[in-house]
Write a protein that holds these residues in place. Structure first.
Motif, PDB file in Angstrom:
ATOM      1  N   ILE A  57      -3.880  -0.307 -16.011  1.00 53.97           N
ATOM      2  CA  ILE A  57      -5.282  -0.372 -15.595  1.00 53.97           C
ATOM      3  C   ILE A  57      -5.427  -1.367 -14.450  1.00 53.97           C
ATOM      4  N   GLY A  58      -6.024  -0.925 -13.351  1.00 48.63           N
ATOM      5  CA  GLY A  58      -6.162  -1.788 -12.181  1.00 48.63           C
ATOM      6  C   GLY A  58      -4.833  -1.997 -11.497  1.00 48.63           C
ATOM      7  N   ALA A  59      -4.175  -0.899 -11.147  1.00 43.81           N
ATOM      8  CA  ALA A  59      -2.785  -0.953 -10.673  1.00 43.81           C
ATOM      9  C   ALA A  59      -2.630  -1.547  -9.284  1.00 43.81           C
ATOM     10  N   GLY A  60      -3.715  -1.643  -8.519  1.00 37.01           N
ATOM     11  CA  GLY A  60      -3.607  -2.202  -7.175  1.00 37.01           C
ATOM     12  C   GLY A  60      -2.669  -1.385  -6.304  1.00 37.01           C
ATOM     13  N   THR A  61      -1.721  -2.063  -5.675  1.00 40.94           N
ATOM     14  CA  THR A  61      -0.780  -1.388  -4.782  1.00 40.94           C
ATOM     15  C   THR A  61       0.431  -0.825  -5.514  1.00 40.94           C
ATOM     16  N   ALA A  62       0.453  -0.941  -6.836  1.00 41.72           N
ATOM     17  CA  ALA A  62       1.526  -0.416  -7.698  1.00 41.72           C
ATOM     18  C   ALA A  62       2.859  -1.128  -7.503  1.00 41.72           C
ATOM     19  N   ALA A  63       2.869  -2.244  -6.786  1.00 39.36           N
ATOM     20  CA  ALA A  63       4.126  -2.947  -6.534  1.00 39.36           C
ATOM     21  C   ALA A  63       4.778  -3.423  -7.832  1.00 39.36           C
ATOM     22  N   LYS A  64       3.946  -3.813  -8.817  1.00 33.20           N
ATOM     23  CA  LYS A  64       4.493  -4.321 -10.078  1.00 33.20           C
ATOM     24  C   LYS A  64       5.030  -3.212 -10.976  1.00 33.20           C
ATOM     25  N   LEU A  65       4.725  -1.973 -10.644  1.00 36.52           N
ATOM     26  CA  LEU A  65       5.093  -0.862 -11.525  1.00 36.52           C
ATOM     27  C   LEU A  65       6.448  -0.243 -11.205  1.00 36.52           C
ATOM     28  N   ARG A  85      -5.364   2.611  -3.663  1.00 38.54           N
ATOM     29  CA  ARG A  85      -4.643   3.831  -4.079  1.00 38.54           C
ATOM     30  C   ARG A  85      -3.788   4.387  -2.949  1.00 38.54           C
ATOM     31  N   MET A  86      -4.352   4.407  -1.749  1.00 35.16           N
ATOM     32  CA  MET A  86      -3.592   4.915  -0.599  1.00 35.16           C
ATOM     33  C   MET A  86      -2.354   4.061  -0.347  1.00 35.16           C
ATOM     34  N   THR A  87      -2.526   2.733  -0.432  1.00 31.12           N
ATOM     35  CA  THR A  87      -1.382   1.832  -0.237  1.00 31.12           C
ATOM     36  C   THR A  87      -0.355   2.041  -1.334  1.00 31.12           C
ATOM     37  N   ALA A  88      -0.810   2.197  -2.582  1.00 30.82           N
ATOM     38  CA  ALA A  88       0.104   2.420  -3.703  1.00 30.82           C
ATOM     39  C   ALA A  88       0.934   3.687  -3.489  1.00 30.82           C
ATOM     40  N   LYS A  89       0.288   4.765  -3.070  1.00 27.96           N
ATOM     41  CA  LYS A  89       1.007   6.022  -2.851  1.00 27.96           C
ATOM     42  C   LYS A  89       2.039   5.884  -1.740  1.00 27.96           C
ATOM     43  N   ARG A  90       1.688   5.157  -0.680  1.00 30.43           N
ATOM     44  CA  ARG A  90       2.661   4.927   0.390  1.00 30.43           C
ATOM     45  C   ARG A  90       3.840   4.096  -0.120  1.00 30.43           C
ATOM     46  N   ASN A  91       3.543   3.058  -0.893  1.00 29.50           N
ATOM     47  CA  ASN A  91       4.610   2.207  -1.435  1.00 29.50           C
ATOM     48  C   ASN A  91       5.571   3.006  -2.303  1.00 29.50           C
ATOM     49  N   LEU A  92       5.017   3.828  -3.180  1.00 27.52           N
ATOM     50  CA  LEU A  92       5.842   4.592  -4.112  1.00 27.52           C
ATOM     51  C   LEU A  92       6.671   5.647  -3.391  1.00 27.52           C
ATOM     52  N   ALA A  93       6.074   6.288  -2.384  1.00 28.22           N
ATOM     53  CA  ALA A  93       6.808   7.281  -1.605  1.00 28.22           C
ATOM     54  C   ALA A  93       7.965   6.633  -0.852  1.00 28.22           C
ATOM     55  N   ALA A  94       7.705   5.441  -0.297  1.00 21.87           N
ATOM     56  CA  ALA A  94       8.743   4.737   0.455  1.00 21.87           C
ATOM     57  C   ALA A  94       9.915   4.340  -0.428  1.00 21.87           C
ATOM     58  N   LYS A  95       9.647   4.077  -1.699  1.00 18.20           N
ATOM     59  CA  LYS A  95      10.691   3.663  -2.631  1.00 18.20           C
ATOM     60  C   LYS A  95      11.275   4.842  -3.418  1.00 18.20           C
ATOM     61  N   GLY A  96      10.757   6.048  -3.159  1.00 14.66           N
ATOM     62  CA  GLY A  96      11.282   7.224  -3.825  1.00 14.66           C
ATOM     63  C   GLY A  96      10.952   7.306  -5.304  1.00 14.66           C
ATOM     64  N   VAL A  97       9.841   6.694  -5.724  1.00 12.02           N
ATOM     65  CA  VAL A  97       9.436   6.716  -7.131  1.00 12.02           C
ATOM     66  C   VAL A  97       8.603   7.970  -7.381  1.00 12.02           C
ATOM     67  N   SER A  98       9.023   8.788  -8.333  1.00  7.29           N
ATOM     68  CA  SER A  98       8.345  10.063  -8.558  1.00  7.29           C
ATOM     69  C   SER A  98       7.635  10.162  -9.908  1.00  7.29           C
ATOM     70  N   ASN A  99       7.810   9.173 -10.782  1.00  2.00           N
ATOM     71  CA  ASN A  99       7.212   9.279 -12.119  1.00  2.00           C
ATOM     72  C   ASN A  99       6.005   8.355 -12.306  1.00  2.00           C
ATOM     73  N   ILE A 100       5.393   7.941 -11.194  1.00  5.72           N
ATOM     74  CA  ILE A 100       4.146   7.173 -11.249  1.00  5.72           C
ATOM     75  C   ILE A 100       3.048   7.990 -10.592  1.00  5.72           C
ATOM     76  N   GLN A 101       2.011   8.274 -11.334  1.00  8.30           N
ATOM     77  CA  GLN A 101       0.863   9.032 -10.848  1.00  8.30           C
ATOM     78  C   GLN A 101      -0.283   8.061 -10.580  1.00  8.30           C
ATOM     79  N   VAL A 102      -0.802   8.036  -9.363  1.00  7.82           N
ATOM     80  CA  VAL A 102      -1.895   7.139  -8.984  1.00  7.82           C
ATOM     81  C   VAL A 102      -3.202   7.929  -8.999  1.00  7.82           C
TER      82      VAL A 102
END
Length: 206
Positions: A57-65, A85-102
Motif C-alpha cells: 500500500i502506497g508503493a511510491g516508485t516501487a524501488a523497495k519492492l 505510478r509512471m515512475t514505478a512502471k519505468r523503474n520495473l521495466a528497466a530492471k526487467g521485473v515482470s511480477n509486480i503490477q502497479v
C-alpha cells in the motif's frame, strides 16, 4: 481521541506533491542514513514464500519492492499518485521485473475482495488497519513501517506552532505514543502483534 497525524493531516498531500516521481528517491530528499536497527526488506523477506501474493500500500516508485519480487509469486503495488505510478512502471521495466503490477487505489478503501492476499505491506505510507485485515487471507501477515514521533524532533520544536497548530509532523505526540497507538490499532484486529521503535541519524548534503 487525537486524529491520526499520518492519514488525517490536511497538509500532507500538498506538502509532498513536489517530491513525487523521480525526485522521491533522490538523496536531496532522503539524505544519507546511518545503519538502521533493522532492515525492513529483510524482515519482509523472512516471512515471504514463493507462492505468496503480496499487496504493498502506497508503493511510491516501487524501488523497495524489487528485492521482494524475487521471493513472492506476485506483488500488487497500490499507489494513488499518477506520477509515482509512471515512475514505478519505468523503474520495473528497466530492471526487467515482470511480477509486480502497479495500479491506482486508496488505502482507505482497497479495491480488492476479502481474503485476497497472503501478505500486506505499507512502508511509510497511509493505511487503514481494518482494510488491511479485510483483504488478508486467514493467517495472513501485515508489516507496516511508519515515521516515528521523534523524527527530526529538534527541528520541529524550533519551528513551534502556527495558526494550524504544531509545525512539525507528529511533534504534538509524547515520545513512544505513536508505537503504543499503532499496537492498539492492530491488536483490535490481529492476534499476534509486534511493535518496535528504532533510531538512527540522517545527514543532508544541503
Amino acid at each position: 481521541m487525537m486524529q491520526d497525524p499520518l492519514t488525517k493531516d490536511k497538509h500532507f498531500p500538498d506538502r509532498f506533491r513536489p517530491y513525487s516521481g523521480e525526485a522521491y528517491d533522490s538523496r536531496r530528499l532522503r539524505g544519507i542514513e546511518e545503519a538502521r536497527p533493522w532492515n525492513l526488506t529483510d524482515v519482509i523477506l523472512s516471512v515471504l514464500r514463493p507462492t505468496d501474493r503480496v499487496l504493498d500500500i502506497g508503493a511510491g516508485t516501487a524501488a523497495k519492492l524489487v528485492a521482494l519480487s524475487q521471493r513472492a509469486r506476485e506483488i500488487v503495488a497500490l499507489e494513488p499518485n499518477e506520477d509515482m505510478r509512471m515512475t514505478a512502471k519505468r523503474n520495473l521495466a528497466a530492471k526487467g521485473v515482470s511480477n509486480i503490477q502497479v495500479i491506482p487505489g486508496e488505502a482507505a478503501k482497497l479495491p480488492f475482495p476479502d481474503g485476497e492476499f497472503d501478505v500486506v505491506t505499507s512502508m511509510v505510507a497511509p493505511y487503514e488497519v481494518a482494510e488491511i485485515f479485510r483483504v488478508l487471507k486467514p493467517g495472513g501477515i501485515a508489516i507496516v513501517e511508519r515515521v516515528g514521533d521523534r523524527d527530526k524532533w529538534s527541528i520541529k520544536v524550533a519551528f513551534g506552532e502556527d495558526a494550524d497548530g504544531p509545525r512539525g509532523y507528529m511533534s504534538h505526540l509524547a515520545e513512544g505514543e505513536l508505537a503504543l497507538r499503532c499496537r492498539a490499532e492492530f491488536e483490535a484486529q490481529f492476534g499476534n502483534v509486534d511493535a518496535r521503535n528504532g533510531f538512527w541519524t540522517t545527514y543532508y548534503p544541503t
